[in-house]
Write an enzyme that holds these catalytic residues in place. Structure first.
Site, PDB file in Angstrom:
ATOM      1  N   GLY A 121      -4.796 -15.180  22.106  1.00  0.00           N
ATOM      2  CA  GLY A 121      -5.123 -13.581  22.084  1.00  0.00           C
ATOM      3  C   GLY A 121      -4.230 -12.552  21.801  1.00  0.00           C
ATOM      4  NE  ARG A 171     -22.220 -24.900  13.390  1.00  0.00           N
ATOM      5  CZ  ARG A 171     -20.721 -24.678  13.245  1.00  0.00           C
ATOM      6  NH1 ARG A 171     -20.523 -23.545  13.944  1.00  0.00           N
ATOM      7  NH2 ARG A 171     -20.025 -25.625  12.784  1.00  0.00           N
ATOM      8  NE  ARG A 207     -18.684 -23.823  17.589  1.00  0.00           N
ATOM      9  CZ  ARG A 207     -18.472 -25.037  17.313  1.00  0.00           C
ATOM     10  NH1 ARG A 207     -17.386 -25.414  17.090  1.00  0.00           N
ATOM     11  NH2 ARG A 207     -19.758 -25.875  17.206  1.00  0.00           N
ATOM     12  CG  LEU A 216     -19.633 -16.481  14.503  1.00  0.00           C
ATOM     13  CD1 LEU A 216     -19.290 -15.009  14.404  1.00  0.00           C
ATOM     14  CD2 LEU A 216     -20.428 -16.840  15.736  1.00  0.00           C
ATOM     15  CG  ASN A 264     -12.162 -12.813  11.254  1.00  0.00           C
ATOM     16  OD1 ASN A 264     -11.963 -13.150  12.253  1.00  0.00           O
ATOM     17  ND2 ASN A 264     -12.096 -13.528  10.031  1.00  0.00           N
ATOM     18  CG  HIS A 302      -8.283 -14.842   6.665  1.00  0.00           C
ATOM     19  ND1 HIS A 302      -8.387 -16.334   7.209  1.00  0.00           N
ATOM     20  CD2 HIS A 302      -7.649 -15.158   5.658  1.00  0.00           C
ATOM     21  CE1 HIS A 302      -7.879 -17.202   6.620  1.00  0.00           C
ATOM     22  NE2 HIS A 302      -7.369 -16.462   5.495  1.00  0.00           N
ATOM     23  CG  ASP A 308     -11.662 -16.921   6.280  1.00  0.00           C
ATOM     24  OD1 ASP A 308     -11.877 -16.378   7.439  1.00  0.00           O
ATOM     25  OD2 ASP A 308     -11.137 -18.256   6.303  1.00  0.00           O
ATOM     26  CD  GLU A 335      -2.326 -12.010  11.971  1.00  0.00           C
ATOM     27  OE1 GLU A 335      -3.647 -11.951  12.730  1.00  0.00           O
ATOM     28  OE2 GLU A 335      -1.865 -13.083  11.582  1.00  0.00           O
TER      29      GLU A 335
HETATM   30  C1  GRF Z   1      -4.284 -14.960  13.928  1.00  0.00           C
HETATM   31  O1  GRF Z   1      -3.165 -15.364  13.178  1.00  0.00           O
HETATM   32  C2  GRF Z   1      -5.496 -14.490  13.334  1.00  0.00           C
HETATM   33  O2  GRF Z   1      -5.110 -13.907  12.213  1.00  0.00           O
HETATM   34  C3  GRF Z   1      -6.217 -15.946  13.169  1.00  0.00           C
HETATM   35  O3  GRF Z   1      -6.017 -16.588  14.256  1.00  0.00           O
HETATM   36  C4  GRF Z   1      -4.880 -16.072  14.760  1.00  0.00           C
HETATM   37  C5  GRF Z   1      -5.076 -15.795  16.174  1.00  0.00           C
HETATM   38  O4  GRF Z   1      -4.113 -15.447  16.924  1.00  0.00           O
HETATM   39  N1  GRF Z   1      -7.745 -15.446  12.858  1.00  0.00           N
HETATM   40  P1  GRF Z   1      -4.235 -14.605  18.556  1.00  0.00           P
HETATM   41  O5  GRF Z   1      -4.929 -15.540  19.296  1.00  0.00           O
HETATM   42  O6  GRF Z   1      -4.680 -13.228  18.158  1.00  0.00           O
HETATM   43  O7  GRF Z   1      -2.758 -14.468  18.901  1.00  0.00           O
END
Ligand code: GRF
Length: 224
Positions: A17, A70, A96, A98, A112, A114, A150, A179
């Site tokens: 998280g 699902r 997961r 979706l 999302n 990525h 993605d 990120e």
């Molecule tokens: C991140 O690298 C995100 O881009 C990917 O999964 C990872 C999650 O990391 N989808 P966190 O749980 O936010 O630390």
């Protein structure tokens, strides 16, 4: 800011998280256009839940394993979000896939993050693959979710240089700092209605500053 009410937002997590924490930190500012009102995990005991609770945010666990399939899992997830009157949903390390049913119900309200510069390196092990392919730039993408994995209109991307001595771990760490910067930025753009989707493109009302800030070249040219 033009929109009045802050958008009621949920964050969906499966693991540690850290992206959720960056969103919570941004949303702690009352001027931020999204309010995080709920964190939902599909994995019981996900470390992200404890971090959300420490920040005083309501949490729910909808354990996918507890459902027959699902559809049943997603119906429950959808119900939890609707009961909380959620307007925007951020997937943040939500591991997961979706189905189109859920994705269509939340179309253009589901984001999302990525860890790659999409459309390159969809899927897993993005950092190792960027290294193996000799990329000089790598990064992360926040995008609207579509049912293909993605994929979907890109809201914000952030790039980092790939260094000669990078390992998967050092590169992952450099991308993660980006990120944590771009997700709050992207959510702010969407929550304040400053994005417009045209086909697969997202137009933002961001105004260009100087042309140099729109270039990111790696390795940088030396002056010698
Ligand atoms: C991140 O690298 C995100 O881009 C990917 O999964 C990872 C999650 O990391 N989808 P966190 O749980 O936010 O630390």
């Amino acid at each position: 800011m033009t929109s009045s009410a802050r958008k009621r937002t949920a964050v969906l997590v499966s693991g540690r998280g850290s992206n959720m924490v960056s969103l919570l930190a941004a949303a702690a500012d009352p001027a931020y256009p999204a309010e995080i009102v709920l964190v939902v995990a599909n994995v019981p005991g996900a470390p992200a839940l404890e971090r959300a609770e420490a920040a005083g945010i309501a949490t729910e666990t909808v354990a996918h394993r507890a459902f027959s399939g699902r559809q049943a899992f997603e119906e429950r997830l959808d119900a939890v979000l609707r009961e909380a009157r959620i307007e925007l949903v951020c997937l943040a390390g939500f591991m997961r896939l979706l189905t189109p049913w859920f994705v269509d119900r939340w179309r253009d309200r589901l984001l999302n993050i990525h860890p790659a510069l999409l459309p390159a390196f969809k899927g897993l092990d993005t950092h190792a693959r960027a290294l193996a392919d000799g990329c000089k730039l790598h990064g992360a993408t926040v995008h609207f979710v579509r049912s293909e994995m993605d994929a979907g209109p890109i809201v914000v991307q952030g790039a980092v240089a790939v260094l000669d001595d990078d390992t998967e771990e050092t590169l992952a760490a450099r991308v993660l700092t980006v990120e944590h910067e771009i997700y709050p930025h992207a959510l702010a753009l969407v929550a304040s209605d400053r994005t417009r989707i045209e086909g697969n493109r997202v137009m933002t009302a961001e105004t260009a500053s100087d042309a140099a800030s729109h270039r990111l070249i790696s390795p940088p040219a030396s002056n010698s």
